[in-house]
Write a protein that holds these residues in place. Structure first.
Motif, PDB file in Angstrom:
ATOM      1  N   ASP A  89      43.727 102.801  33.951  1.00  0.00           N
ATOM      2  CA  ASP A  89      42.941 103.976  34.345  1.00  0.00           C
ATOM      3  C   ASP A  89      41.599 103.499  34.900  1.00  0.00           C
ATOM      4  N   GLU A 101      38.468 105.034  33.314  1.00  0.00           N
ATOM      5  CA  GLU A 101      38.161 104.515  31.979  1.00  0.00           C
ATOM      6  C   GLU A 101      37.589 103.103  32.056  1.00  0.00           C
ATOM      7  N   ASP A 146      42.985 102.716  21.444  1.00  0.00           N
ATOM      8  CA  ASP A 146      43.902 102.569  22.570  1.00  0.00           C
ATOM      9  C   ASP A 146      43.531 103.474  23.734  1.00  0.00           C
ATOM     10  N   TRP A 147      43.628 102.925  24.941  1.00  0.00           N
ATOM     11  CA  TRP A 147      43.423 103.692  26.165  1.00  0.00           C
ATOM     12  C   TRP A 147      44.217 103.027  27.275  1.00  0.00           C
ATOM     13  N   ASP A 148      44.419 103.753  28.342  1.00  0.00           N
ATOM     14  CA  ASP A 148      45.226 103.253  29.452  1.00  0.00           C
ATOM     15  C   ASP A 148      44.416 102.240  30.252  1.00  0.00           C
ATOM     16  N   ARG A 187      34.055 102.183  30.418  1.00  0.00           N
ATOM     17  CA  ARG A 187      34.000 101.251  29.293  1.00  0.00           C
ATOM     18  C   ARG A 187      33.561  99.842  29.699  1.00  0.00           C
ATOM     19  N   CYS A 207      40.957  96.819  22.382  1.00  0.00           N
ATOM     20  CA  CYS A 207      41.585  97.249  23.627  1.00  0.00           C
ATOM     21  C   CYS A 207      40.710  96.907  24.833  1.00  0.00           C
TER      22      CYS A 207
END
Length: 203
Positions: free
Chosen positions: A184, A187, A179-181, A191, A56
């Motif tokens: 965002d 985030e 999984d992440w938005d 990351r 992701c």
């Protein structure tokens, strides 16, 4: 063929050729000199290494750098990163945010900045420069057909029999626990801090 042999071919074909068309032809010629089993080995290592980039975090980088949320574009972006060679790919597969350190990426971003500053239309990159290299993934398939006369499904079946399956094509929602938005900002900053700094400076 072991993994070292696989990467030696990828690195050599970049050094021995100029254009992408020449690179594909050179690599196919080399693969056609191998046995069917060795071509299967090559494609197995291709799939295993491509899977390393199917995360992701890498998907987020692809979407933001290319300004387009596309799973196909993401897949071909990973193939392009592989085409840069083992050293570059090992760097970014283990830490996708380090894509922002690659000189090839910096050159492309500079082209894009100048392109949009001049309000030009179309894409800021030529076909040779575009950060996607779909056809590189198919060279082993063409070579296998030529060497064996068999359908490429035989190659795919042989690779799967070794317990290797491609993670592509893959939708963002299928990344599971990773999984992440990707929209965002917080985030992204956590990351992918290098990407976040680029997005902030771009405004």
């Amino acid at each position: 063929m072991d993994e070292d042999g696989f990467w030696e071919l990828i690195d050599l074909c970049a050094r021995e050729t100029g254009s992408r068309k020449e690179r594909l032809a050179w690599l196919k010629t080399q693969l056609c000199q191998l046995s069917a089993d060795e071509i299967i080995d090559y494609h197995m290592w291709w799939e295993l290494n491509a899977n390393r980039g199917c995360t992701c975090d890498m998907y987020a980088l692809s979407c933001h750098l290319l300004r387009r949320e596309s799973t196909d574009g993401f897949e071909y972006f990973v193939y392009w990163l592989m085409s840069l060679g083992r050293e570059a790919y090992d760097q970014v597969a283990d830490c996708p945010d380090r894509v922002m350190e690659l000189p090839q990426v910096m050159d492309l971003l500079d082209l894009k900045r100048r392109w949009f500053a001049e309000r030009r239309r179309g894409l800021p990159w030529s076909d040779e420069e575009y950060p996607g290299f779909e056809l590189l993934a198919y060279v082993a398939l063409d070579a296998y057909e030529q060497v064996t006369g068999a359908e490429v499904d035989v190659l795919y079946t042989a690779v799967k029999a070794r317990g290797v399956r491609s993670r592509f094509p893959l939708l963002a929602a299928e990344f599971g626990e990773q999984d992440w938005d990707i929209a965002d900002d917080a985030e992204i900053a956590r990351r992918l801090p290098r990407l976040a700094r680029h997005l902030t400076s771009r405004g």
